[in-house]
Motif scaffolding. Structure first.
Motif, PDB file in Angstrom:
ATOM      1  N   GLU A 192       0.847  -1.200   0.000  1.00 50.44           N
ATOM      2  CA  GLU A 192       0.000   0.000   0.000  1.00 50.44           C
ATOM      3  C   GLU A 192       0.875   1.241   0.000  1.00 50.44           C
ATOM      4  OE1 GLU A 192      -3.167   2.542   2.728  1.00 50.44           O
ATOM      5  OE2 GLU A 192      -3.349   0.354   2.664  1.00 50.44           O
ATOM      6  N   GLY A 215      -0.794  -3.347  -4.333  1.00 50.48           N
ATOM      7  CA  GLY A 215      -2.216  -3.644  -4.459  1.00 50.48           C
ATOM      8  C   GLY A 215      -3.099  -2.448  -4.193  1.00 50.48           C
ATOM      9  N   ILE A 216      -2.579  -1.435  -3.456  1.00 55.15           N
ATOM     10  CA  ILE A 216      -3.391  -0.275  -3.068  1.00 55.15           C
ATOM     11  C   ILE A 216      -2.593   0.994  -3.357  1.00 55.15           C
ATOM     12  CG2 ILE A 216      -4.579   0.892  -1.175  1.00 55.15           C
ATOM     13  CD1 ILE A 216      -4.809  -1.826   0.217  1.00 55.15           C
ATOM     14  N   PRO A 236      -0.860  -6.000  -9.401  1.00 56.04           N
ATOM     15  CA  PRO A 236      -1.969  -6.651  -8.682  1.00 56.04           C
ATOM     16  C   PRO A 236      -2.866  -5.651  -7.956  1.00 56.04           C
ATOM     17  CG  PRO A 236       0.044  -6.857  -7.411  1.00 56.04           C
ATOM     18  CD  PRO A 236       0.436  -6.196  -8.703  1.00 56.04           C
ATOM     19  N   LEU A 237      -3.109  -4.522  -8.574  1.00 57.80           N
ATOM     20  CA  LEU A 237      -3.924  -3.482  -7.939  1.00 57.80           C
ATOM     21  C   LEU A 237      -5.364  -3.948  -7.747  1.00 57.80           C
ATOM     22  CD1 LEU A 237      -2.768  -0.278  -9.873  1.00 57.80           C
ATOM     23  CD2 LEU A 237      -2.496  -0.689  -7.425  1.00 57.80           C
ATOM     24  N   HIS A 238      -5.926  -3.595  -6.603  1.00 60.36           N
ATOM     25  CA  HIS A 238      -7.369  -3.733  -6.436  1.00 60.36           C
ATOM     26  C   HIS A 238      -7.981  -2.455  -5.871  1.00 60.36           C
ATOM     27  CE1 HIS A 238      -5.973  -5.058  -2.386  1.00 60.36           C
ATOM     28  NE2 HIS A 238      -7.076  -4.476  -1.975  1.00 60.36           N
ATOM     29  N   VAL A 239      -7.135  -1.461  -5.545  1.00 59.61           N
ATOM     30  CA  VAL A 239      -7.604  -0.123  -5.175  1.00 59.61           C
ATOM     31  C   VAL A 239      -6.712   0.888  -5.877  1.00 59.61           C
ATOM     32  CG1 VAL A 239      -7.904   1.570  -3.333  1.00 59.61           C
ATOM     33  CG2 VAL A 239      -8.492  -0.828  -2.917  1.00 59.61           C
ATOM     34  N   ILE A 259      -8.850  -0.267 -16.210  1.00 57.66           N
ATOM     35  CA  ILE A 259      -8.852  -0.546 -14.770  1.00 57.66           C
ATOM     36  C   ILE A 259     -10.235  -0.157 -14.236  1.00 57.66           C
ATOM     37  CG2 ILE A 259      -7.667  -0.166 -12.575  1.00 57.66           C
ATOM     38  CD1 ILE A 259      -5.206   0.636 -14.069  1.00 57.66           C
ATOM     39  N   PHE A 261     -12.076  -0.761 -11.734  1.00 64.46           N
ATOM     40  CA  PHE A 261     -12.330  -0.440 -10.328  1.00 64.46           C
ATOM     41  C   PHE A 261     -11.729   0.899  -9.916  1.00 64.46           C
ATOM     42  CE2 PHE A 261      -8.548  -3.144 -10.587  1.00 64.46           C
ATOM     43  CZ  PHE A 261      -7.596  -2.331  -9.996  1.00 64.46           C
TER      44      PHE A 261
END
Length: 436
Positions: A192, A215-216, A236-239, A259, A261
């Motif tokens: 993060e 990831g963030i 590997p982003l999810h935020v 992207i 999200f």
């Protein structure tokens, strides 16, 4: 001088008490550093100062010993007030430091970097000021660094990028300025990275695609501009939050398409310009994806003046205060809006009965340009003699010619696209489309 001697005497007395009750097992430098911390942060008024200065150090509230060395300090939310003493750097066996959620002021002492095996530094939610010490980058062991929610200023030091052990770095909610250093791209273990709610400007470093474990990523509430690195899709982003920055559709079309999200929310206002009798705005992105809705601001409310597809240029029919809202077909849920601009016409637009002749008149001057579209030769008619310039969409003057009543301009070398012809004497402007 007397007050300093008194303070020294009290500190020495406290230290001797500590050493006696701890059977002198804890090193002197550790004991003195803790006493300094107590005195410097108003320990007498902590919410919980149980056993401090009165019992074995192993029993002091928030202190953990390992092999008779201070290894952890946990005093979060304990009403610490004052400054962090530089002697904290003497706790060379410390691996965990948490002074968060207090009212600490002053700067972060550079000596924190002397904590050779430190794993966690949490100074978040205080009132710390000054710049981030470059010395913090000297550590190679810190995994979690929380400096968020303070009053830190200045640039993010490049040196932070050398601490390759970092997995969590939060600098949000400060007053940091300047650009995001590309050196942070060396933090290949970071999970993060939170830089939100600062005053950062410039663009996202393209090297951020090296952050293969991230990831963030919070970048929101800054003044960031430019494009978004395409290779972010491989992380590997999810935020990912870039809302309330200064991005245009140049940077956001990619995000919206690749992207899903990503949060891009509201962006800063864009700037409208007047060029002769034309208003224009740069919203970025693919022009054919954009819809420009111009409004005339009035005392009783705003009225829609025009809706234009795939063309950022607007010719108002009357003077007034205008602004534009721009939407993009591939960036749903976002509308860019310009600041208001006070428009005063230099000429009045009169429509022509011919589809290939467009005229702009004022009381004495004529600007007549044809054919539209043009290929090799552009015909120009004006009143009297004047200098005219051909300008591209970026406002760059490509050529200038002098016309007396009627004349021609050779445009065979120009690339196909949209241009503007300006009468440099009157300020009148006409849109020109060139085909090849």
């Amino acid at each position: 001088m007397k007050s300093k001697n008194l303070l020294f005497s009290l500190t020495l007395l406290a230290f001797l008490t500590v050493c006696t009750k701890a059977n002198a097992q804890v090193p002197v430098k550790d004991s003195l550093a803790l006493v300094d911390l107590y005195n410097s942060t108003d320990g007498a008024h902590w919410l919980n100062n149980k056993n401090w200065l009165t019992a074995k150090i192993s029993n002091w509230e928030g202190i953990v010993l390992t092999n008779d060395r201070v290894s952890a300090i946990y005093l979060s939310g304990n009403n610490l007030k004052g400054t962090i003493p530089s002697s904290i750097g003497n706790l060379t066996a410390l691996y965990y430091l948490n002074l968060s959620n207090n009212s600490l002021t002053g700067s972060i002492p550079a000596q924190v970097s002397s904590l050779g095996i430190i794993r966690t530094i949490d100074l978040s939610v205080n009132k710390l000021s000054g710049s981030i010490p470059v010395e913090l980058g000297n550590s190679r062991t810190v995994e979690y660094m929380y400096l968020n929610n303070n009053q830190l200023t200045g640039n993010i030091p490049d040196e932070l990028g050398t601490d390759t052990s970092l997995t969590w770095l939060t600098l949000n909610n400060n007053r940091l300025t300047g650009s995001i250093p590309s050196a942070l791209s060396k933090l290949q273990n970071v999970w993060e990275l939170n830089l939100s709610n600062n005053k950062l400007s410039g663009s996202l470093p393209p090297q951020f695609d090296y952050l293969i474990n991230m990831g963030i990523l919070y970048l929101n509430n800054n003044k960031l501009t430019g494009s978004i690195t395409p290779d972010l899709v491989n992380l590997p982003l999810h935020v990912l939050d870039v809302s309330t920055d200064s991005y245009t559709f140049d940077g956001l079309e990619f995000l919206a398409q690749n992207i899903p999200f990503a949060k891009y929310g509201k962006q800063a206002k864009i700037i409208a310009h007047q060029n002769g009798n034309a208003l224009s705005v740069s919203a970025g992105g693919t022009l054919s994806n954009n819809t420009y809705t111009w409004y005339l601001a009035g005392i009783s409310g705003n009225s829609k003046a025009a809706t234009i597809l795939a063309d950022s240029v607007f010719y108002p029919t009357k003077d007034g205060s205008y602004f534009v809202k721009v939407s993009n077909a591939v960036v749903p849920g976002l509308t860019l809006q310009s600041a208001k601009i006070d428009y005063v016409a230099t000429a009045s637009i009169v429509s022509s009965s011919s589809s290939d002749v467009n005229q702009i008149y004022d009381n004495k001057n004529l600007l007549n340009v044809y054919p539209i579209p043009a290929k090799n030769i552009l015909n120009v008619e004006i009143t009297g003699k004047a200098s005219v310039s051909l300008i591209n969409e970026s406002g760059r003057v490509l050529l200038t010619s002098t016309i007396t009543k009627k004349g021609t301009i050779n445009i065979s070398a120009m690339a196909a696209g949209m241009y503007y012809l300006r009468n440099n004497n009157t300020g009148a402007v006409k849109k020109v489309i060139i085909t090849q």
